[in-house]
Scaffold this motif. Structure first.
Motif, PDB file in Angstrom:
ATOM      1  N   GLN A 113       8.687   4.554 -11.414  1.00  0.00           N
ATOM      2  CA  GLN A 113       7.772   3.782 -10.574  1.00  0.00           C
ATOM      3  C   GLN A 113       6.958   4.714  -9.674  1.00  0.00           C
ATOM      4  O   GLN A 113       5.762   4.483  -9.465  1.00  0.00           O
ATOM      5  CB  GLN A 113       8.567   2.781  -9.728  1.00  0.00           C
ATOM      6  N   GLN A 114       7.601   5.764  -9.184  1.00  0.00           N
ATOM      7  CA  GLN A 114       6.896   6.704  -8.320  1.00  0.00           C
ATOM      8  C   GLN A 114       5.770   7.411  -9.072  1.00  0.00           C
ATOM      9  O   GLN A 114       4.697   7.658  -8.514  1.00  0.00           O
ATOM     10  CB  GLN A 114       7.874   7.743  -7.755  1.00  0.00           C
ATOM     11  N   GLN A 115       6.000   7.733 -10.342  1.00  0.00           N
ATOM     12  CA  GLN A 115       4.960   8.384 -11.140  1.00  0.00           C
ATOM     13  C   GLN A 115       3.759   7.463 -11.340  1.00  0.00           C
ATOM     14  O   GLN A 115       2.610   7.905 -11.264  1.00  0.00           O
ATOM     15  CB  GLN A 115       5.529   8.800 -12.501  1.00  0.00           C
ATOM     16  N   VAL A 116       4.024   6.189 -11.610  1.00  0.00           N
ATOM     17  CA  VAL A 116       2.935   5.220 -11.782  1.00  0.00           C
ATOM     18  C   VAL A 116       2.096   5.144 -10.511  1.00  0.00           C
ATOM     19  O   VAL A 116       0.862   5.222 -10.550  1.00  0.00           O
ATOM     20  CB  VAL A 116       3.473   3.819 -12.127  1.00  0.00           C
ATOM     21  N   LEU A 117       2.755   4.977  -9.388  1.00  0.00           N
ATOM     22  CA  LEU A 117       2.035   4.806  -8.121  1.00  0.00           C
ATOM     23  C   LEU A 117       1.271   6.067  -7.737  1.00  0.00           C
ATOM     24  O   LEU A 117       0.141   5.985  -7.247  1.00  0.00           O
ATOM     25  CB  LEU A 117       3.018   4.409  -7.020  1.00  0.00           C
ATOM     26  N   LYS A 118       1.864   7.226  -7.991  1.00  0.00           N
ATOM     27  CA  LYS A 118       1.184   8.480  -7.676  1.00  0.00           C
ATOM     28  C   LYS A 118      -0.072   8.648  -8.516  1.00  0.00           C
ATOM     29  O   LYS A 118      -1.142   9.017  -8.008  1.00  0.00           O
ATOM     30  CB  LYS A 118       2.129   9.659  -7.912  1.00  0.00           C
ATOM     31  N   GLU A 119       0.031   8.348  -9.811  1.00  0.00           N
ATOM     32  CA  GLU A 119      -1.118   8.504 -10.701  1.00  0.00           C
ATOM     33  C   GLU A 119      -2.211   7.494 -10.361  1.00  0.00           C
ATOM     34  O   GLU A 119      -3.399   7.829 -10.344  1.00  0.00           O
ATOM     35  CB  GLU A 119      -0.684   8.351 -12.159  1.00  0.00           C
ATOM     36  N   LEU A 120      -1.828   6.278 -10.065  1.00  0.00           N
ATOM     37  CA  LEU A 120      -2.809   5.254  -9.686  1.00  0.00           C
ATOM     38  C   LEU A 120      -3.507   5.617  -8.374  1.00  0.00           C
ATOM     39  O   LEU A 120      -4.714   5.414  -8.232  1.00  0.00           O
ATOM     40  CB  LEU A 120      -2.130   3.893  -9.552  1.00  0.00           C
ATOM     41  N   ARG A 121      -2.756   6.138  -7.424  1.00  0.00           N
ATOM     42  CA  ARG A 121      -3.364   6.523  -6.152  1.00  0.00           C
ATOM     43  C   ARG A 121      -4.380   7.641  -6.365  1.00  0.00           C
ATOM     44  O   ARG A 121      -5.455   7.638  -5.765  1.00  0.00           O
ATOM     45  CB  ARG A 121      -2.286   6.966  -5.160  1.00  0.00           C
ATOM     46  N   GLN A 122      -4.054   8.577  -7.260  1.00  0.00           N
ATOM     47  CA  GLN A 122      -4.986   9.663  -7.546  1.00  0.00           C
ATOM     48  C   GLN A 122      -6.257   9.122  -8.189  1.00  0.00           C
ATOM     49  O   GLN A 122      -7.371   9.530  -7.851  1.00  0.00           O
ATOM     50  CB  GLN A 122      -4.325  10.687  -8.469  1.00  0.00           C
ATOM     51  N   VAL A 123      -6.098   8.188  -9.122  1.00  0.00           N
ATOM     52  CA  VAL A 123      -7.247   7.558  -9.774  1.00  0.00           C
ATOM     53  C   VAL A 123      -8.111   6.835  -8.749  1.00  0.00           C
ATOM     54  O   VAL A 123      -9.344   6.974  -8.739  1.00  0.00           O
ATOM     55  CB  VAL A 123      -6.773   6.583 -10.871  1.00  0.00           C
ATOM     56  N   CYS A 124      -7.487   6.075  -7.869  1.00  0.00           N
ATOM     57  CA  CYS A 124      -8.226   5.320  -6.854  1.00  0.00           C
ATOM     58  C   CYS A 124      -8.958   6.253  -5.892  1.00  0.00           C
ATOM     59  O   CYS A 124     -10.134   6.031  -5.575  1.00  0.00           O
ATOM     60  CB  CYS A 124      -7.275   4.417  -6.067  1.00  0.00           C
ATOM     61  N   ASP A 125      -8.273   7.289  -5.431  1.00  0.00           N
ATOM     62  CA  ASP A 125      -8.892   8.220  -4.485  1.00  0.00           C
ATOM     63  C   ASP A 125     -10.076   8.945  -5.121  1.00  0.00           C
ATOM     64  O   ASP A 125     -11.119   9.150  -4.479  1.00  0.00           O
ATOM     65  CB  ASP A 125      -7.866   9.240  -3.998  1.00  0.00           C
ATOM     66  N   THR A 126      -9.923   9.342  -6.379  1.00  0.00           N
ATOM     67  CA  THR A 126     -10.999  10.039  -7.076  1.00  0.00           C
ATOM     68  C   THR A 126     -12.221   9.150  -7.216  1.00  0.00           C
ATOM     69  O   THR A 126     -13.358   9.553  -6.952  1.00  0.00           O
ATOM     70  CB  THR A 126     -10.531  10.502  -8.465  1.00  0.00           C
TER      71      THR A 126
END
Length: 268
Positions: A113-126
Protein backbone atom coordinates in the motif's frame (compact mmCIF):
# COMPACT_ATOMS: atom_id res chain seq x y z
CA UNK A 1 -1.17 10.83 4.55
CA UNK A 2 -4.02 12.35 2.58
CA UNK A 3 -3.35 14.23 -0.63
CA UNK A 4 -3.36 18.02 -0.23
CA UNK A 5 -5.38 20.42 -2.33
CA UNK A 6 -7.63 19.42 -5.18
CA UNK A 7 -9.14 15.92 -5.08
CA UNK A 8 -7.69 13.79 -7.88
CA UNK A 9 -10.10 11.68 -9.92
CA UNK A 10 -8.91 8.10 -10.46
CA UNK A 11 -10.12 5.30 -12.76
CA UNK A 12 -9.00 1.75 -11.87
CA UNK A 13 -8.66 -0.90 -14.60
CA UNK A 14 -7.73 -4.38 -13.35
CA UNK A 15 -9.22 -7.83 -14.02
CA UNK A 16 -8.65 -8.93 -10.41
CA UNK A 17 -11.69 -8.13 -8.25
CA UNK A 18 -9.68 -8.16 -5.02
CA UNK A 19 -7.19 -5.68 -6.46
CA UNK A 20 -9.99 -3.36 -7.58
CA UNK A 21 -11.56 -3.50 -4.13
CA UNK A 22 -8.25 -2.94 -2.34
CA UNK A 23 -7.24 0.02 -4.51
CA UNK A 24 -10.69 1.60 -4.32
CA UNK A 25 -10.71 1.47 -0.52
CA UNK A 26 -7.08 2.57 -0.15
CA UNK A 27 -7.33 5.53 -2.51
CA UNK A 28 -10.66 6.68 -1.09
CA UNK A 29 -9.16 6.63 2.41
CA UNK A 30 -6.40 8.96 1.20
CA UNK A 31 -8.68 11.53 -0.38
CA UNK A 32 -8.70 10.39 -4.01
CA UNK A 33 -12.04 10.23 -5.82
CA UNK A 34 -12.33 6.78 -7.44
CA UNK A 35 -14.71 7.47 -10.32
CA UNK A 36 -14.83 3.93 -11.72
CA UNK A 37 -13.36 0.43 -11.63
CA UNK A 38 -13.25 -1.71 -14.79
CA UNK A 39 -12.43 -5.39 -15.08
CA UNK A 40 -11.28 -5.64 -18.71
CA UNK A 41 -9.65 -3.63 -21.48
CA UNK A 42 -12.77 -3.04 -23.52
CA UNK A 43 -14.37 0.34 -23.14
CA UNK A 44 -11.55 2.05 -21.25
CA UNK A 45 -11.36 5.02 -23.60
CA UNK A 46 -15.13 5.44 -23.46
CA UNK A 47 -14.89 5.43 -19.64
CA UNK A 48 -12.13 8.05 -19.76
CA UNK A 49 -14.32 10.24 -21.97
CA UNK A 50 -17.34 9.79 -19.72
CA UNK A 51 -15.77 9.84 -16.24
CA UNK A 52 -12.93 12.33 -16.92
CA UNK A 53 -10.32 10.89 -14.56
CA UNK A 54 -7.00 12.62 -14.06
CA UNK A 55 -5.21 9.34 -13.29
CA UNK A 56 -5.80 5.84 -14.65
CA UNK A 57 -4.40 2.90 -12.66
CA UNK A 58 -3.98 0.46 -15.54
CA UNK A 59 -3.17 -3.25 -15.40
CA UNK A 60 -1.11 -4.78 -18.22
CA UNK A 61 -2.63 -8.20 -18.80
CA UNK A 62 -6.35 -7.62 -19.28
CA UNK A 63 -9.15 -9.49 -21.06
CA UNK A 64 -10.04 -7.83 -24.34
CA UNK A 65 -6.99 -5.58 -24.82
CA UNK A 66 -3.61 -5.30 -23.15
CA UNK A 67 -2.56 -2.32 -21.13
CA UNK A 68 0.16 -1.13 -23.51
CA UNK A 69 -2.37 -0.68 -26.32
CA UNK A 70 -4.69 1.22 -23.98
CA UNK A 71 -1.81 3.37 -22.67
CA UNK A 72 -0.92 4.45 -26.21
CA UNK A 73 -4.55 5.30 -26.94
CA UNK A 74 -5.00 7.36 -23.76
CA UNK A 75 -1.79 9.28 -24.39
CA UNK A 76 -2.82 10.02 -27.96
CA UNK A 77 -6.34 11.22 -27.19
CA UNK A 78 -5.99 12.48 -23.60
CA UNK A 79 -2.36 13.56 -22.99
CA UNK A 80 -3.44 15.39 -19.85
CA UNK A 81 -4.45 12.08 -18.19
CA UNK A 82 -1.68 10.33 -16.25
CA UNK A 83 -1.40 6.55 -16.40
CA UNK A 84 0.01 4.55 -13.50
CA UNK A 85 0.89 1.20 -15.07
CA UNK A 86 0.62 -1.97 -12.96
CA UNK A 87 1.78 -5.46 -13.85
CA UNK A 88 2.78 -8.81 -12.47
CA UNK A 89 4.69 -9.60 -15.66
CA UNK A 90 8.26 -10.83 -15.32
CA UNK A 91 9.24 -9.53 -18.77
CA UNK A 92 12.67 -7.97 -18.39
CA UNK A 93 11.92 -5.06 -20.73
CA UNK A 94 8.37 -4.23 -19.68
CA UNK A 95 9.22 -1.29 -17.38
CA UNK A 96 11.35 0.33 -20.10
CA UNK A 97 8.66 -0.23 -22.74
CA UNK A 98 6.00 1.26 -20.49
CA UNK A 99 8.13 4.30 -19.66
CA UNK A 100 8.94 4.89 -23.32
CA UNK A 101 5.22 4.64 -24.12
CA UNK A 102 4.53 7.55 -21.77
CA UNK A 103 3.36 6.05 -18.47
CA UNK A 104 3.60 8.51 -15.59
CA UNK A 105 4.40 5.76 -13.09
CA UNK A 106 5.05 2.03 -12.81
CA UNK A 107 4.28 -0.61 -10.18
CA UNK A 108 5.25 -4.27 -10.34
CA UNK A 109 2.94 -6.67 -8.51
CA UNK A 110 2.89 -7.63 -5.73
CA UNK A 111 3.24 -4.14 -4.26
CA UNK A 112 2.53 -2.68 -0.84
CA UNK A 113 0.00 0.00 0.00
CA UNK A 114 2.87 2.36 0.78
CA UNK A 115 4.35 1.81 -2.69
CA UNK A 116 1.02 2.63 -4.36
CA UNK A 117 0.58 5.83 -2.38
CA UNK A 118 4.18 6.93 -2.91
CA UNK A 119 3.98 6.41 -6.67
CA UNK A 120 0.61 8.16 -6.93
CA UNK A 121 1.87 11.11 -4.91
CA UNK A 122 4.85 11.43 -7.24
CA UNK A 123 2.54 11.34 -10.27
CA UNK A 124 0.27 13.99 -8.75
CA UNK A 125 3.13 16.27 -7.74
CA UNK A 126 4.74 16.02 -11.17
CA UNK A 127 1.53 16.83 -13.01
CA UNK A 128 0.68 19.76 -10.70
CA UNK A 129 4.09 21.27 -11.36
CA UNK A 130 3.70 20.72 -15.10
CA UNK A 131 0.27 22.35 -15.09
CA UNK A 132 1.62 25.41 -13.33
CA UNK A 133 4.41 25.63 -15.87
CA UNK A 134 2.08 25.25 -18.85
CA UNK A 135 -0.13 28.02 -17.49
CA UNK A 136 2.91 30.26 -17.03
CA UNK A 137 4.20 29.45 -20.53
CA UNK A 138 0.85 30.35 -22.09
CA UNK A 139 0.63 33.59 -20.11
CA UNK A 140 4.21 34.59 -20.90
CA UNK A 141 3.72 33.90 -24.60
CA UNK A 142 0.53 35.95 -24.65
CA UNK A 143 2.25 38.82 -22.88
CA UNK A 144 5.42 38.43 -25.01
CA UNK A 145 7.39 38.17 -21.80
CA UNK A 146 9.75 35.34 -22.73
CA UNK A 147 12.60 37.26 -24.40
CA UNK A 148 15.22 36.57 -21.73
CA UNK A 149 14.44 32.92 -21.18
CA UNK A 150 16.72 30.15 -22.53
CA UNK A 151 15.01 28.58 -25.55
CA UNK A 152 14.23 24.88 -25.83
CA UNK A 153 12.75 22.48 -28.39
CA UNK A 154 11.06 19.26 -27.27
CA UNK A 155 11.15 16.29 -29.67
CA UNK A 156 9.14 13.24 -28.60
CA UNK A 157 6.47 11.27 -30.42
CA UNK A 158 4.42 10.90 -27.23
CA UNK A 159 2.00 13.78 -26.67
CA UNK A 160 1.77 13.16 -22.93
CA UNK A 161 5.55 13.42 -22.53
CA UNK A 162 5.63 16.62 -24.59
CA UNK A 163 2.91 18.21 -22.46
CA UNK A 164 4.66 17.19 -19.26
CA UNK A 165 8.08 18.46 -20.34
CA UNK A 166 6.64 21.73 -21.65
CA UNK A 167 5.19 22.46 -18.24
CA UNK A 168 8.28 21.42 -16.29
CA UNK A 169 10.63 23.43 -18.50
CA UNK A 170 8.49 26.54 -18.24
CA UNK A 171 8.35 26.11 -14.46
CA UNK A 172 12.16 26.08 -14.53
CA UNK A 173 12.34 29.32 -16.52
CA UNK A 174 12.82 27.97 -20.06
CA UNK A 175 10.91 29.09 -23.15
CA UNK A 176 9.58 26.19 -25.24
CA UNK A 177 9.77 27.53 -28.79
CA UNK A 178 8.76 24.37 -30.68
CA UNK A 179 7.70 20.76 -30.30
CA UNK A 180 8.48 17.92 -32.71
CA UNK A 181 6.99 14.45 -33.07
CA UNK A 182 9.79 12.81 -35.07
CA UNK A 183 13.45 13.26 -35.90
CA UNK A 184 12.88 15.09 -39.17
CA UNK A 185 10.74 17.72 -37.45
CA UNK A 186 13.40 18.09 -34.77
CA UNK A 187 16.09 18.75 -37.38
CA UNK A 188 13.94 21.39 -39.09
CA UNK A 189 13.14 23.08 -35.76
CA UNK A 190 16.81 23.18 -34.78
CA UNK A 191 17.85 24.63 -38.13
CA UNK A 192 15.16 27.32 -38.06
CA UNK A 193 15.15 28.31 -34.39
CA UNK A 194 18.73 27.63 -33.19
CA UNK A 195 17.52 26.80 -29.65
CA UNK A 196 19.87 26.76 -26.71
CA UNK A 197 18.57 23.35 -25.64
CA UNK A 198 16.91 20.49 -27.51
CA UNK A 199 15.48 17.45 -25.74
CA UNK A 200 15.43 14.53 -28.16
CA UNK A 201 13.64 11.21 -27.73
CA UNK A 202 15.73 8.18 -28.71
CA UNK A 203 12.86 6.18 -30.24
CA UNK A 204 10.75 8.12 -32.73
CA UNK A 205 9.15 7.35 -36.12
CA UNK A 206 10.47 8.48 -39.54
CA UNK A 207 13.87 9.38 -38.07
CA UNK A 208 15.06 8.27 -34.65
CA UNK A 209 16.74 10.57 -32.18
CA UNK A 210 20.15 9.01 -32.81
CA UNK A 211 19.71 9.42 -36.57
CA UNK A 212 18.60 13.04 -36.14
CA UNK A 213 21.33 14.02 -33.68
CA UNK A 214 24.22 14.57 -36.15
CA UNK A 215 21.92 16.57 -38.46
CA UNK A 216 20.85 18.76 -35.53
CA UNK A 217 24.45 19.31 -34.49
CA UNK A 218 25.34 20.20 -38.08
CA UNK A 219 22.52 22.73 -38.49
CA UNK A 220 22.75 24.18 -34.97
CA UNK A 221 26.18 23.48 -33.45
CA UNK A 222 25.59 25.71 -30.40
CA UNK A 223 22.45 23.79 -29.37
CA UNK A 224 22.95 21.52 -26.38
CA UNK A 225 21.13 18.25 -27.13
CA UNK A 226 19.83 16.03 -24.33
CA UNK A 227 18.43 12.57 -25.07
CA UNK A 228 15.14 11.33 -23.62
CA UNK A 229 14.89 7.58 -23.10
CA UNK A 230 12.88 4.91 -21.35
CA UNK A 231 15.94 2.69 -21.07
CA UNK A 232 19.42 3.53 -19.84
CA UNK A 233 21.57 1.55 -22.26
CA UNK A 234 25.34 1.92 -22.05
CA UNK A 235 25.59 1.36 -25.79
CA UNK A 236 22.96 4.00 -26.63
CA UNK A 237 24.48 6.48 -24.17
CA UNK A 238 27.97 5.98 -25.63
CA UNK A 239 26.63 6.40 -29.16
CA UNK A 240 24.69 9.55 -28.27
CA UNK A 241 27.65 11.06 -26.43
CA UNK A 242 29.90 10.30 -29.37
CA UNK A 243 27.49 12.17 -31.62
CA UNK A 244 27.51 15.22 -29.36
CA UNK A 245 24.69 14.72 -26.84
CA UNK A 246 25.25 16.37 -23.44
CA UNK A 247 23.45 13.70 -21.44
CA UNK A 248 20.03 12.13 -20.99
CA UNK A 249 16.90 12.16 -18.85
CA UNK A 250 15.00 8.97 -18.14
CA UNK A 251 11.27 8.33 -18.41
CA UNK A 252 9.20 8.33 -16.26
CA UNK A 253 10.17 11.99 -15.92
CA UNK A 254 10.78 13.26 -12.38
CA UNK A 255 10.91 17.05 -11.75
CA UNK A 256 13.72 17.04 -9.17
CA UNK A 257 16.09 15.22 -11.51
CA UNK A 258 15.16 17.40 -14.49
CA UNK A 259 15.68 20.59 -12.46
CA UNK A 260 19.10 19.50 -11.21
CA UNK A 261 20.18 18.40 -14.69
CA UNK A 262 19.10 21.64 -16.40
CA UNK A 263 20.77 23.84 -13.76
CA UNK A 264 24.03 21.94 -14.24
CA UNK A 265 23.70 22.16 -18.02
CA UNK A 266 23.07 25.91 -18.10
CA UNK A 267 25.84 26.58 -15.59
CA UNK A 268 28.43 24.67 -17.63
Amino acid sequence: MRIPGKTMRVLIVDDNASMRTLLTALLASQGYAVVGALEDGNGVLEAVNRLQPEIVCLDYQLPGRNGLEILAEINETHPEVDVLFMTGSTEASIENRVADAGAAGFLRKPFSQQQVLKELRQVCDTRRQARRGNTEQDAATTERGTANRPTVVIADDNSSIRLLLRGLFSELGLQVVAQATNGEEAVRAAAKLQPQLLFLDVNMPIMSGLEALPHIRGHSPETQVVMITGEVSRQVFAQATGLGARGYIVKSVRPAYVEKFIKQLLAA
